[in-house]
Design a protein around this motif. Structure first.
Motif, PDB file in Angstrom:
ATOM      1  N   ALA A 145       4.495   8.736 -18.190  1.00  0.00           N
ATOM      2  CA  ALA A 145       4.396   7.426 -17.549  1.00  0.00           C
ATOM      3  C   ALA A 145       4.754   7.572 -16.088  1.00  0.00           C
ATOM      4  N   ILE A 146       4.030   6.843 -15.231  1.00  0.00           N
ATOM      5  CA  ILE A 146       4.316   6.806 -13.791  1.00  0.00           C
ATOM      6  C   ILE A 146       4.226   5.357 -13.332  1.00  0.00           C
ATOM      7  N   GLY A 147       5.198   4.929 -12.596  1.00  0.00           N
ATOM      8  CA  GLY A 147       5.206   3.552 -12.102  1.00  0.00           C
ATOM      9  C   GLY A 147       6.455   3.309 -11.286  1.00  0.00           C
ATOM     10  N   ALA A 148       7.116   2.190 -11.573  1.00  0.00           N
ATOM     11  CA  ALA A 148       8.367   1.820 -10.905  1.00  0.00           C
ATOM     12  C   ALA A 148       9.344   1.349 -11.973  1.00  0.00           C
ATOM     13  N   HIS A 149      10.562   1.109 -11.546  1.00  0.00           N
ATOM     14  CA  HIS A 149      11.560   0.525 -12.453  1.00  0.00           C
ATOM     15  C   HIS A 149      12.118  -0.728 -11.808  1.00  0.00           C
ATOM     16  N   TRP A 150      12.245  -1.774 -12.614  1.00  0.00           N
ATOM     17  CA  TRP A 150      12.941  -2.963 -12.138  1.00  0.00           C
ATOM     18  C   TRP A 150      13.697  -3.593 -13.306  1.00  0.00           C
ATOM     19  N   SER A 151      14.836  -4.159 -12.955  1.00  0.00           N
ATOM     20  CA  SER A 151      15.680  -4.873 -13.903  1.00  0.00           C
ATOM     21  C   SER A 151      16.593  -5.766 -13.076  1.00  0.00           C
ATOM     22  N   PRO A 152      17.348  -6.656 -13.711  1.00  0.00           N
ATOM     23  CA  PRO A 152      18.299  -7.456 -12.929  1.00  0.00           C
ATOM     24  C   PRO A 152      19.316  -6.608 -12.180  1.00  0.00           C
ATOM     25  N   ALA A 153      19.539  -5.369 -12.645  1.00  0.00           N
ATOM     26  CA  ALA A 153      20.578  -4.537 -12.048  1.00  0.00           C
ATOM     27  C   ALA A 153      20.082  -3.657 -10.923  1.00  0.00           C
ATOM     28  N   VAL A 200       8.850   6.006 -10.290  1.00  0.00           N
ATOM     29  CA  VAL A 200       9.441   6.607 -11.482  1.00  0.00           C
ATOM     30  C   VAL A 200       8.349   7.347 -12.234  1.00  0.00           C
ATOM     31  N   ALA A 201       8.624   8.587 -12.594  1.00  0.00           N
ATOM     32  CA  ALA A 201       7.780   9.335 -13.530  1.00  0.00           C
ATOM     33  C   ALA A 201       8.707   9.882 -14.600  1.00  0.00           C
ATOM     34  N   LEU A 202       8.259   9.853 -15.848  1.00  0.00           N
ATOM     35  CA  LEU A 202       9.155  10.351 -16.892  1.00  0.00           C
ATOM     36  C   LEU A 202       8.380  10.928 -18.059  1.00  0.00           C
ATOM     37  N   SER A 203       9.077  11.755 -18.795  1.00  0.00           N
ATOM     38  CA  SER A 203       8.569  12.327 -20.045  1.00  0.00           C
ATOM     39  C   SER A 203       9.566  12.001 -21.138  1.00  0.00           C
ATOM     40  N   TRP A 204       9.142  11.175 -22.089  1.00  0.00           N
ATOM     41  CA  TRP A 204      10.012  10.869 -23.220  1.00  0.00           C
ATOM     42  C   TRP A 204      10.227  12.128 -24.053  1.00  0.00           C
ATOM     43  N   ALA A 260       0.809  -1.222   0.000  1.00  0.00           N
ATOM     44  CA  ALA A 260       0.000   0.000   0.000  1.00  0.00           C
ATOM     45  C   ALA A 260       0.839   1.267   0.000  1.00  0.00           C
ATOM     46  N   PHE A 261       1.938   1.313   0.752  1.00  0.00           N
ATOM     47  CA  PHE A 261       2.683   2.556   0.871  1.00  0.00           C
ATOM     48  C   PHE A 261       3.335   2.953  -0.451  1.00  0.00           C
ATOM     49  N   GLU A 262       3.937   1.996  -1.130  1.00  0.00           N
ATOM     50  CA  GLU A 262       4.559   2.315  -2.416  1.00  0.00           C
ATOM     51  C   GLU A 262       3.510   2.792  -3.417  1.00  0.00           C
ATOM     52  N   GLU A 263       2.358   2.158  -3.423  1.00  0.00           N
ATOM     53  CA  GLU A 263       1.312   2.572  -4.359  1.00  0.00           C
ATOM     54  C   GLU A 263       0.769   3.957  -3.993  1.00  0.00           C
ATOM     55  N   LEU A 264       0.679   4.231  -2.694  1.00  0.00           N
ATOM     56  CA  LEU A 264       0.246   5.561  -2.261  1.00  0.00           C
ATOM     57  C   LEU A 264       1.233   6.620  -2.737  1.00  0.00           C
ATOM     58  N   CYS A 265       2.517   6.317  -2.685  1.00  0.00           N
ATOM     59  CA  CYS A 265       3.534   7.263  -3.144  1.00  0.00           C
ATOM     60  C   CYS A 265       3.428   7.491  -4.648  1.00  0.00           C
ATOM     61  N   ARG A 266       3.143   6.449  -5.397  1.00  0.00           N
ATOM     62  CA  ARG A 266       2.960   6.632  -6.843  1.00  0.00           C
ATOM     63  C   ARG A 266       1.688   7.423  -7.139  1.00  0.00           C
TER      64      ARG A 266
END
Length: 211
Positions: A119-127, A133-137, A95-101
């Motif tokens: 776009a607003i969400g999170a970032h995940w990768s093997p690294a 994360v929010a971004l504007s291409w 809940a807390f992470e989603e509230l922050c987003r």
């Protein structure tokens, strides 16, 4: 378990059928398919993750369904004790992470971010993994955020880790690499921030948000 492989290994369906069931659950709005915010929507990816959409169902399948034996025996107090032991960690992971987003989305709608997010969400990768994360291409601007649900004030190390450690890894994962991107920061904390953490965050123009 959020990836198709993890779900398949943990489930009871025949191998190879999990995709069919996940598609139907997504169609019924019981499950949500998420992609890293840093992946353009037109790009094919195997990084998708699946989450229960309804907080009630998350709570039920985390605490109630696995402990039906306690309820059948009338050991309600034992179940409440179990829930109390794990509830704060459960809130922090869901809940807390989603509230922050959601906070980030609201700021974007009200024009309070440094850019208009696409776009607003999170970032995940093997690294690396980043909570918000929010971004504007279009503007080549990105906001990176960390969420801390601990009972202690967030230390300086958390701020420096995002800025110095995680940021280059996130930018390297973008389709055009690190060139020309403007990075902004936000930190969310249940218990606030130490003076050293606040000073470093201010030095980098970061936003600090507590409960």
């Amino acid at each position: 378990r959020h990836t198709p492989d993890e779900i398949e290994k943990a489930g009871t369906r025949p191998p190879g059928n999990v995709g069919k069931y996940l598609s139907k659950l997504v169609e019924l709005y019981l499950v949500e398919r998420r992609l890293p915010a840093t992946v353009p929507r037109e790009q094919r990816t195997t990084q998708s993750r699946y989450y229960l959409r309804d907080p009630f169902l998350r709570f039920y399948y985390r605490f109630v369904e696995p402990n039906q034996n306690l309820l059948e025996l009338g050991l309600n107090d034992a179940l409440w004790s179990l829930i109390n032991e794990q509830l704060y960690a459960f809130i922090g992971m869901t809940a807390f992470e989603e509230l922050c987003r959601e906070w980030t989305l609201l700021q974007g709608r009200q024009g309070r971010l440094p850019f208009i997010p696409q776009a607003i969400g999170a970032h995940w990768s093997p690294a690396v993994q980043v909570d918000v994360v929010a971004l504007s291409w279009r503007e080549k601007a990105i906001l990176l955020g960390e969420c801390k649900w601990g009972t202690e004030a967030v230390p300086r190390q958390v701020v420096s880790e995002l800025i110095e450690g995680k940021t280059p890894l996130v930018l390297a994962a973008l389709p055009d690499g690190q060139a020309g991107w403007k990075v902004h920061y936000v930190f969310f904390a249940r218990a606030g921030f130490t003076e050293a953490a606040a000073a470093l965050a201010t030095e980098h123009g970061a936003t600090l948000v507590d409960l």
